[in-house]
Motif scaffolding. Structure first.
Motif, PDB file in Angstrom:
ATOM      1  N   VAL A  96      13.132  45.463  11.162  1.00  0.00           N
ATOM      2  CA  VAL A  96      14.416  44.762  11.332  1.00  0.00           C
ATOM      3  C   VAL A  96      14.280  43.310  10.852  1.00  0.00           C
ATOM      4  O   VAL A  96      15.152  42.790  10.141  1.00  0.00           O
ATOM      5  CB  VAL A  96      14.876  44.794  12.809  1.00  0.00           C
ATOM      6  CG1 VAL A  96      16.018  43.819  13.037  1.00  0.00           C
ATOM      7  CG2 VAL A  96      15.310  46.199  13.199  1.00  0.00           C
ATOM      8  N   GLU A 122      15.402  41.130  18.543  1.00  0.00           N
ATOM      9  CA  GLU A 122      15.058  42.471  18.026  1.00  0.00           C
ATOM     10  C   GLU A 122      14.666  43.440  19.130  1.00  0.00           C
ATOM     11  O   GLU A 122      14.936  44.647  19.032  1.00  0.00           O
ATOM     12  CB  GLU A 122      13.907  42.375  17.016  1.00  0.00           C
ATOM     13  CG  GLU A 122      14.244  41.640  15.717  1.00  0.00           C
ATOM     14  CD  GLU A 122      13.927  40.152  15.763  1.00  0.00           C
ATOM     15  OE1 GLU A 122      13.781  39.598  16.888  1.00  0.00           O
ATOM     16  OE2 GLU A 122      13.825  39.532  14.697  1.00  0.00           O
ATOM     17  N   GLY A 146      19.221  47.059  15.049  1.00  0.00           N
ATOM     18  CA  GLY A 146      17.980  47.704  15.472  1.00  0.00           C
ATOM     19  C   GLY A 146      18.187  49.133  15.955  1.00  0.00           C
ATOM     20  O   GLY A 146      17.292  49.971  15.840  1.00  0.00           O
TER      21      GLY A 146
END
Lengths: 424, 337
Positions: A96, A122, A146
């Motif tokens: 990510v 994240e 994510g």
């Protein structure tokens, strides 16, 4: 009228004053988070998942933390996750972060109009995806990319959406990053903030009406909790005891407005659940294990018909709101680096190393691998074009999907648009 | 075949569809146990159980949003907004979400749902129980907008709306729930039982969306109208001896332009009638279309009969309502030019 009222004497009364919240620090100030109370990892109690909502309410002002300063998991919330799952989470977080960097740069290079990173946040989407069932349904905001990545949605397809090119499943109709994919349980993202929160409740109501086993999770930011939709979601979730998880990602900034403008000076966001009689958890959003544990707790509760849970993920928006934003205009620079709850990716990595399940060399290899993967995906996506080249072919498709069938007035307008395109 | 008023016909449509399709769920304020303030959902909870017909909190935004989530899941929500005047807290969900979902998901998440709502005046409801906000919805791409004017059409159109793959805003003219209204508020109400359109077929039938109905054939003038004003207009043309063709549009979006154009080309004159305020009302769209498509057939400017551009004024209801006097004047003007 009251000006003339002889009974009113104001001599001893203060002049009324309007309070407009203001963050403690502004540009030019040095970052300082010393006022933030951070309970020790492992100190928060863990109620049973079927406990009455009131038993959770002390957690609304606490902070569920699992990873200690020694990078070890500690306390009753330790989810005791298999290292294989931890490594998968780390890998997704690395992906990510690299994806965000590449796409941010792509926007700066003029390849698309807009991008939004989730830097520093994240762990929230990725640990959530790891803790829930693959078939559960998400109603996300624009900072839960994510979820898609953790569920294996193709990076190339995400990029094609960002470029609005021929590979964009949304046919170039949506702003970059407003993904939507049914097969990955990821509901269409709306730019009107908060709308998805009560929709998640509706989806979970349907699951309960049908005697399903899948649950839903609604997402909202701290800023959008001020919308009426937040209240609708909480009310419906409480009234019908809906199998839903309602997540507030409190990254403390709504573009340039700090969370005080959404009410955070008076109460935590988790405390809002108290008045609705909804179970409430406040969680260190930069601690992947705490996120996992909280979502697992709430999922178990929902699946057992024990009711909805609100989870406040306490975090910090480490970068700008979007590519259209420059946070140096309203808050101190480098605050993200000073955030006392750290970098979620580094913390998970340090935990794996502390467990003897990871090392720097393996990490470098992982980063290089993910970087190559993202670059390869980008190359593939760009073969299908970038945004400035779009919007010229297949103009007729612009008129599809307004309705199931094209009514006469839209058909006429489509023909006019096609004729106009030929004129050029 | 049974004789029904509009409420009974709508109730019957609910029952027919809920029996046929287990995915149809009904909810709204007071719509569960009690069966709604106008009793349209009466008996549904008894027959279909609490999870298919239930009371909702006073939260129109929440009601519509929950319906969005349910439609995303695969159900067919059939929801009631108690009065059209209350629909505004749900407007963002309707405009930004319901209307655009099929488009923004490239067809992956259509929003088949029906949002029923009683609308219109003539009941001394004041400004919060009398509004006609249809043009706020006809302006929104992705929505279909339906207005029945008889028990027969109410049942058939509601069934068609539930079966339609797109979201439908279903406006119910509450002044004529119990009987057609000719605009003469000082005369007793005629019950539906005396009207042929109260003959409602048993079981399933659909009145297709997008098809107008010629209520009265005529040669001298075309009247375009819908809802309560169908009956007010019919009475007015009879009373004034005008051989008008009265068209009940029934569906505003998508509009049956063919029927409109054929009629105006025949008559050469057109009058547009609605209860809603004048400025930017749906009548403006109708006038524009008639002007664009039938200009060379027109023998007189197209006229509008509408409510005034004020909030709905409680005690001045009959000075506000576009009744027989306003219609008479407009008929004289269109016929005289």
């Amino acid at each position: 009228m009251s000006d003339k009222d002889p009974k009113v004497t104001r001599a001893n009364r203060p002049v009324l004053a309007l309070h407009v919240p203001e963050p403690h620090l502004r540009p030019g100030d040095a970052p300082d988070f010393s006022a933030i109370v951070i309970p020790a990892a492992g100190s928060a109690p863990r109620p049973r998942t079927d406990a009455p909502a009131a038993d959770t309410h002390s957690l609304a002002t606490n902070l569920v933390r699992v990873l200690g300063d020694d990078h070890r998991a500690v306390g009753p919330w330790d989810p005791k996750i298999d290292p294989e799952i931890l490594r998968k989470m780390l890998r997704d977080m690395v992906t990510v972060r690299i994806f965000d960097d590449r796409m941010y740069r792509a926007q700066r290079q003029g390849k698309t109009s807009f991008y939004m990173k989730c830097s520093g946040e994240e762990a929230i989407a990725i640990a959530t995806a790891a803790a829930m069932d693959r078939a559960d349904m998400h109603f996300p905001t624009y900072r839960q990319q994510g979820l898609l990545i953790a569920r294996g949605y193709p990076l190339t397809t995400m990029m094609c959406q960002i470029y609005s090119n021929g590979g964009d499943p949304l046919k170039g109709r949506q702003l970059p990053i407003m993904y939507s994919d049914k097969a990955h349980g990821f509901f269409s993202i709306s730019g009107n903030l908060g709308t998805q929160f009560p929709q998640a409740v509706g989806w979970a109501m349907a699951a309960a009406i049908k005697g399903d086993h899948r649950i839903a999770m609604g997402w909202i930011g701290d800023g959008a909790t001020a919308e009426g939709d937040f209240h609708s979601a909480m009310t419906f979730a409480a009234v019908y005891n809906v199998p839903v998880i309602l997540a507030v990602v409190n990254n403390q900034w709504a573009i340039s407005s700090f969370s005080g403008i959404a009410g955070a000076e008076r109460a935590t966001f988790a405390q809002r659940a108290v008045g609705y009689g909804i179970a409430s958890l406040r969680v260190d959003g930069n601690d992947a294990l705490a996120v996992y544990a909280a979502v697992q707790w709430a999922s178990e509760r929902a699946r057992a018909n024990a009711g909805p849970t609100m989870i406040e993920f306490f975090t910090y928006r480490a970068e700008g709101h979007s590519t259209s934003d420059d946070p140096s205009g309203y808050r101190p620079v480098n605050e993200g680096k000073a955030w006392p709850l750290g970098d979620p990716l580094e913390r998970l990595k340090a935990h794996l190393i502390a467990l003897g399940q990871w090392d720097e060399e393996r990490h470098s290899t992982l980063v290089a691998h993910c970087d190559a993967e993202v670059r390869a995906a980008q190359k593939e996506a760009e073969k299908l074009g970038i945004l400035p080249q779009q919007g010229k072919d297949n103009i007729a498709s612009m008129f599809d999907d307004v309705y199931a069938d094209i009514p006469w007035h839209i058909a006429e307008q489509r023909d006019a648009a096609l004729a106009e395109a030929k004129d050029r | 075949m049974a004789t029904m008023n509009m409420i009974q016909a709508l109730n019957d449509a609910h029952k027919v569809m809920m029996r046929a399709d287990g995915d149809v769920v009904v909810f709204g304020e007071d719509a569960g146990y009690f069966g709604g303030v106008f009793r349209v959902t009466e008996g549904l909870q008894r027959e279909f159980g609490k999870t298919r017909a239930f009371d909702a909190p006073i939260s129109e935004g929440g009601i519509v949003a929950a319906a969005v989530g349910m439609a995303a899941y695969g159900l067919k929500p059939l929801i009631e907004i108690q009065f059209a005047d209350y629909i505004y807290p749900g407007y963002d969900q309707i405009v930004s979400e319901v209307a655009k979902m099929r488009y923004r998901t490239a067809g992956e998440w259509p929003m088949p749902m029906v949002i029923r709502t009683p609308y219109g005046g003539g009941i001394f409801g004041g400004q919060t129980h009398s509004q006609s906000p249809e043009s706020l919805f006809t302006h929104i791409a992705g929505l279909k907008v339906v207005v029945p004017s008889t028990p027969h059409d109410a049942k058939g159109l509601l069934i068609a709306a539930i079966e339609d793959p797109d979201p439908v805003i279903f406006f119910e003219p509450k002044r004529i729930y119990n009987g057609p209204f000719d605009g003469h508020h000082d005369r007793p109400v005629t019950p539906w039982a005396k009207h042929s359109a109260s003959e409602v077929p048993d079981g399933h039938y659909a009145v297709p969306l997008g098809k107008a109905r010629v209520v009265r054939e005529g040669e001298a003038l075309t009247v375009l109208t819908y809802g309560t004003m169908v009956h007010v207009s019919l009475a007015a043309v009879e009373e004034n001896g005008v051989d008008a063709e009265v068209i009940d549009l029934r569906t505003l979006v998508p509009l049956d332009l063919e029927t409109i154009v054929a009629s105006v080309e025949k008559t050469g004159r057109c009058l547009v009638v609605h209860e809603a305020p004048r400025t930017s009302g749906f009548g403006a769209e109708l006038v524009a279309l008639v002007q664009e498509r039938c200009f060379y057939h027109l023998e007189a400017p197209v006229e509008r009969v509408t409510g005034w551009d004020t909030p709905y004024p409680h005690s001045y209801e009959w000075a506000y309502f576009p009744g027989p006097k306003r219609l008479k004047k407009a008929l004289e003007k269109v016929m005289g030019d």
